[in-house]
Scaffold this active site. Sequence first.
Site, mmCIF file in Angstrom:
data_model
loop_
_atom_site.group_PDB
_atom_site.id
_atom_site.type_symbol
_atom_site.label_atom_id
_atom_site.label_comp_id
_atom_site.label_asym_id
_atom_site.label_seq_id
_atom_site.Cartn_x
_atom_site.Cartn_y
_atom_site.Cartn_z
ATOM 1 C CG ASP A 1 6.426 4.891 -12.278
ATOM 2 O OD1 ASP A 1 7.281 3.674 -12.421
ATOM 3 O OD2 ASP A 1 5.461 5.542 -11.905
ATOM 4 C CB SER B 1 -0.702 0.040 1.234
ATOM 5 O OG SER B 1 -1.898 1.089 1.187
ATOM 6 C CE LYS C 1 -4.292 -5.827 1.182
ATOM 7 N NZ LYS C 1 -5.163 -6.273 0.172
#
Length: 427
Positions: free
Chosen positions: A325, A314, A339
């Site tokens: 990224d 999460s 999650k």
Amino acid sequence: MVITKSRLVLGATAVTLSTIAVTSLGIHSRGQALFKASPKEIVDEVWQIVQRQYVDGTFNQVDWQAVRKEYLSKSYSNPQEAYKSIREMLKKLDDPYTRFMNPEEFKNMQVDTSGELIGIGITISQDEKTKQLVVIAPIEDTPAFKAGVLAKDVILKIDNKSTKGMDTNQAVALIRGEAGTQVSLTIQRDGQIKQLDIKRARIEIHPVKYSQKQTPAGNLGYIRLNQFSANAGKEMQTAIKDLESKKVAGYILDLRGNPGGLLFSSVDIARMWINKGKIVSTVERQGEAEKEEANGRALTDKPLVVLVDKGSASASEILSGALKDNKRATLVGTQTFGKGLVQSVRPLEDGSGLAVTIAHYYTPNGTDINHKGINPDVKVELTKEQMQELWLHERDKLATLQDPQFAKAVEVIGKKIAAKGTATAEK
């Protein structure tokens, strides 16, 4: 996302088994109001919150209007009857993360707002497919951690009572208890079944631990983040500033076994590492995306490697996804938990509470990691024996060159430091 008196937005979709006071957030303020809601009004309040906020506008193909008619046509002589109907009503959504908590369960819900809790220190979830209770991760240095509980363990029994058909609230009610008392967990791991007897305790939690590490790659800053609590950002800031003053050449951020926590905490911490770029976007059922971006206030631009594993869930995935990224860090370890949902925890009029799934979150590149997890840039698997040795039996080897994942992180960051030095020299 912010904490308000009406709701607490969580990046994690799990329940931490502990007992903790949550009045500091004002989360019980409505339940303590002079007006006392009737049982039927609580049923309708839950229905209304789901109607307004639930992430799926089809309510997972359920006729939600018909559900309201069915349950409001009933008579309720006491709150317990209403609570039973609420649980039945929510079960129709087939979403284990949208759940009701009676006042006692809500009071004892761990919302990561304090540095101290009472319990055994594990974070659990219900597998959406198998409906089994699964350990996301044990909290480091807690009774569950020391007893040998590991991420992805399936809890089959609690004090010899089968968990088949049991939701996370029921599990919490059985596992939590007074400090000094014992609970027995029967777990399944890699096809093997074992029983663990765990003594509950009062646990003091500091989400951030850090130190300097003298390595073949040079003087490194090592930061271990255990969970994304309300004070994790402040502790992370202290760690980075202190390590910067000691002129470390780079950083290893350890998110292994971190089950997540508060969404705003992961964004806050990401901004300490990323100077420019998107961090995360959350998409609600209307398709409106709320984007969180860096604010130009990064505390360091030194090379960074992040350690992740199957217990990184999460909020950990939000942070590691943003760092990956944006090409700010290299991820080393194994695939993360997967999650990708956000819950809002809401207090109800009678002191009970509701956790409702309100959004999906996406990494800066638009990746939905729910059920998939994030793949590391450099994969380093540990055998079952290595995991037990590092996390249970010989903890002094963790985050040393005898820890294969840490050793690989040192190797990777050494190359990054050398490359940065070369680039600087060429300017």
